[in-house]
Write a protein that holds these residues in place. Structure first.
Motif, mmCIF file in Angstrom:
data_model
loop_
_atom_site.group_PDB
_atom_site.id
_atom_site.type_symbol
_atom_site.label_atom_id
_atom_site.label_comp_id
_atom_site.label_asym_id
_atom_site.label_seq_id
_atom_site.Cartn_x
_atom_site.Cartn_y
_atom_site.Cartn_z
ATOM 1 N N ARG A 145 0.825 -1.206 0.000
ATOM 2 C CA ARG A 145 0.000 0.000 0.000
ATOM 3 C C ARG A 145 0.863 1.261 0.000
ATOM 4 N N ALA A 146 1.957 1.247 0.767
ATOM 5 C CA ALA A 146 2.816 2.425 0.851
ATOM 6 C C ALA A 146 3.617 2.642 -0.426
ATOM 7 N N GLY A 147 3.904 1.558 -1.134
ATOM 8 C CA GLY A 147 4.667 1.660 -2.365
ATOM 9 C C GLY A 147 6.156 1.800 -2.156
ATOM 10 N N GLU A 148 6.604 1.600 -0.927
ATOM 11 C CA GLU A 148 8.031 1.696 -0.621
ATOM 12 C C GLU A 148 8.305 0.954 0.680
ATOM 13 N N PRO A 149 9.571 0.588 0.926
ATOM 14 C CA PRO A 149 9.896 -0.070 2.198
ATOM 15 C C PRO A 149 9.541 0.813 3.394
ATOM 16 N N LEU A 150 9.219 0.161 4.494
ATOM 17 C CA LEU A 150 8.664 0.840 5.660
ATOM 18 C C LEU A 150 9.703 1.104 6.739
ATOM 19 N N ALA A 151 9.579 2.245 7.403
ATOM 20 C CA ALA A 151 10.217 2.403 8.707
ATOM 21 C C ALA A 151 9.463 1.505 9.675
ATOM 22 N N PHE A 152 10.171 1.008 10.687
ATOM 23 C CA PHE A 152 9.557 -0.025 11.516
ATOM 24 C C PHE A 152 10.030 0.107 12.952
ATOM 25 N N LEU A 153 9.067 0.164 13.882
ATOM 26 C CA LEU A 153 9.357 0.119 15.315
ATOM 27 C C LEU A 153 8.768 -1.155 15.884
ATOM 28 N N HIS A 154 9.613 -1.919 16.546
ATOM 29 C CA HIS A 154 9.230 -3.230 17.065
ATOM 30 C C HIS A 154 9.402 -3.216 18.574
ATOM 31 N N PHE A 155 8.289 -3.184 19.289
ATOM 32 C CA PHE A 155 8.302 -3.225 20.751
ATOM 33 C C PHE A 155 8.181 -4.667 21.201
ATOM 34 N N ASP A 156 9.210 -5.176 21.898
ATOM 35 C CA ASP A 156 9.230 -6.616 22.187
ATOM 36 C C ASP A 156 10.349 -6.909 23.178
ATOM 37 N N ALA A 157 10.150 -7.946 23.986
ATOM 38 C CA ALA A 157 11.245 -8.440 24.812
ATOM 39 C C ALA A 157 12.278 -9.175 23.968
ATOM 40 N N LEU A 185 11.284 -3.683 4.647
ATOM 41 C CA LEU A 185 11.673 -2.651 5.604
ATOM 42 C C LEU A 185 12.820 -1.797 5.085
ATOM 43 N N ASP A 186 12.761 -0.516 5.405
ATOM 44 C CA ASP A 186 13.863 0.398 5.132
ATOM 45 C C ASP A 186 14.882 0.213 6.255
ATOM 46 N N THR A 187 15.980 -0.443 5.952
ATOM 47 C CA THR A 187 16.920 -0.850 7.001
ATOM 48 C C THR A 187 17.717 0.313 7.598
ATOM 49 N N ASP A 188 17.477 1.538 7.106
ATOM 50 C CA ASP A 188 18.038 2.716 7.767
ATOM 51 C C ASP A 188 17.108 3.247 8.851
ATOM 52 N N ALA A 189 15.929 2.627 8.984
ATOM 53 C CA ALA A 189 14.908 3.205 9.870
ATOM 54 C C ALA A 189 14.136 2.121 10.617
ATOM 55 N N ILE A 190 14.875 1.139 11.164
ATOM 56 C CA ILE A 190 14.206 0.054 11.885
ATOM 57 C C ILE A 190 14.847 -0.114 13.262
ATOM 58 N N SER A 191 14.004 -0.313 14.264
ATOM 59 C CA SER A 191 14.502 -0.409 15.639
ATOM 60 C C SER A 191 13.665 -1.363 16.468
ATOM 61 N N HIS A 192 14.340 -2.081 17.360
ATOM 62 C CA HIS A 192 13.678 -2.804 18.438
ATOM 63 C C HIS A 192 13.630 -1.887 19.660
ATOM 64 N N THR A 282 4.248 11.441 13.170
ATOM 65 C CA THR A 282 4.936 10.570 12.210
ATOM 66 C C THR A 282 3.948 10.080 11.150
ATOM 67 N N ASN A 283 4.474 9.492 10.109
ATOM 68 C CA ASN A 283 3.659 8.997 8.998
ATOM 69 C C ASN A 283 3.259 7.541 9.280
ATOM 70 N N LEU A 284 2.471 7.347 10.345
ATOM 71 C CA LEU A 284 2.070 6.003 10.760
ATOM 72 C C LEU A 284 1.040 5.448 9.788
ATOM 73 N N VAL A 285 1.336 4.278 9.214
ATOM 74 C CA VAL A 285 0.434 3.689 8.224
ATOM 75 C C VAL A 285 -0.250 2.421 8.719
ATOM 76 N N GLY A 286 0.205 1.855 9.824
ATOM 77 C CA GLY A 286 -0.422 0.642 10.347
ATOM 78 C C GLY A 286 0.266 0.203 11.622
ATOM 79 N N ALA A 287 -0.437 -0.648 12.387
ATOM 80 C CA ALA A 287 0.120 -1.098 13.663
ATOM 81 C C ALA A 287 -0.569 -2.378 14.105
ATOM 82 N N ASP A 288 0.094 -3.098 14.999
ATOM 83 C CA ASP A 288 -0.519 -4.276 15.603
ATOM 84 C C ASP A 288 -0.141 -4.368 17.070
ATOM 85 N N VAL A 289 -0.997 -5.059 17.834
ATOM 86 C CA VAL A 289 -0.738 -5.389 19.233
ATOM 87 C C VAL A 289 -0.987 -6.888 19.362
#
Length: 334
Positions: A145-157, A185-192, A282-289
């Motif tokens: 849907r975004a048409g490009e790799p995503l920035a990604f925040l991963h909250f997790d143990a 994923l855009d690997t310049d913008a991904i974090s745990h 931020t340009n939040l396009v989707g999320a999950d819990v």
């Protein structure tokens, strides 16, 4: 009995709790209308009752409805963000996806297809899991849907970038290795965020670093504080399309016992909520819990925490949808 709902900003909102007690009636998320009760949803909350990818305690297939039940106390105005998400945008509960519990590959295909169908008209998704396996097909759909790799925040143990379990490539411990391999994923913008606990070896961290992930441990949150962590995350994300995935086990078991793979030393629910609120703009396009397992949830603590996390994510998605609508309606500058 007829439902009496709050209507504000031209949007159909929750059942009016001054007329119908919160403990009565159907348990949609935040008592919002079902998707079939509105003509269009800017934000849809959808459940995925799937936990065939777990490696330890099962039960997250029951998580979505547990979060819905725990969300009965949510109210229309979010004071922490000074925002009324259900007045700003049409938010609706899309029910649950139907996925095959006996075939993981088939389930992943169904989840991706369902996500693409639900977002066809510009709707954003907040997904309630389910185990973390479901994040992979959701990322596939969001990237398309975004048409490009995503920035990604991963909250997790946990890192969730392991290669296989028992030779299986698709489990709740492998989705983000697959996501990097697939170019989602855009690997310049991904974090745990919130990782902690023992690993299989130092190579786990070396692999993770090679994939491009930044790591914010639960200890980092404790020692550096929420404001500094948020500033670093925002700098890394920039204005890229952002997807946020929250494994509820990012919280300490004192705050969220109802999960499949608990780890001591986690962040608090307050810290998690404040970091999420810091993503405003931020340009939040989707999320999950995900990974809410009610069988282990004493006094509904995990469900309550997850429902509030989902509520703040819905608020961010609703504000973005409202801003997009305002931009589309604005007269063209000459």
């Amino acid at each position: 009995m007829k439902e009496v709902r709050i209507e504000e900003g031209g949007h159909l909102g929750p059942i009016d709790s001054s007329l119908t007690p919160r403990y009565a009636g159907p348990a949609t998320f935040a008592r919002l209308p079902r998707l079939d009760q509105v003509s269009h949803a800017d934000v849809a909350v959808v459940g995925i009752p799937f936990d065939s990818g777990v490696s330890y305690r099962p039960g997250a297939r029951f998580g979505a409805n547990h979060v819905r039940e725990s969300s009965r106390l949510l109210r229309p105005y979010n004071p922490a963000q000074d925002y009324s998400p259900f007045a700003a945008a049409q938010v609706a509960d899309a029910g649950d996806m139907s996925v095959n519990p006996f075939n993981i590959n088939e389930a992943l295909e169904a989840i991706e297809d369902n996500a693409l169908g639900l977002t066809e008209g510009g709707t954003s998704l907040l997904t309630l899991g389910g185990d973390h396996t479901v994040a992979l097909p959701l990322l596939r759909a969001a990237k398309q849907r975004a048409g490009e790799p995503l920035a990604f925040l991963h909250f997790d143990a946990h890192l969730d970038t392991w290669d296989t379990y028992f030779g299986a490539e698709y489990t709740h411990g492998t989705p983000f290795r697959r996501a990097v391999e697939e170019g989602l994923l855009d690997t310049d913008a991904i974090s745990h965020v919130g990782t902690r606990g023992p690993l299989y070896g130092k190579k786990d961290l070396e692999d993770d670093r090679r994939f491009g992930f930044g790591i914010v441990t639960s200890s980092d949150v404790y020692y550096q504080g929420v404001k500094e962590i948020v500033a670093k995350l925002l700098d890394r994300i920039g204005d890229r399309p952002l997807y946020v995935s929250v494994d509820i086990d990012v919280l300490d078991p004192a705050h969220a016992p109802g999960t499949g793979t608990p780890e001591a030393g986690g962040i608090t629910s307050r810290e998690l909520l404040e970091i999420i609120r810091g993503l405003r703009g931020t340009n939040l396009v989707g999320a999950d819990v995900v990974e809410v397992a009610p069988a282990y949830d004493h006094a509904e603590m995990t469900g309550v925490a997850a429902s509030h996390v989902a509520y703040d994510l819905v608020t961010l998605l609703a504000e973005r949808a409202s801003n997009d609508d305002d931009a589309a309606a604005a007269p063209e500058r000459r």
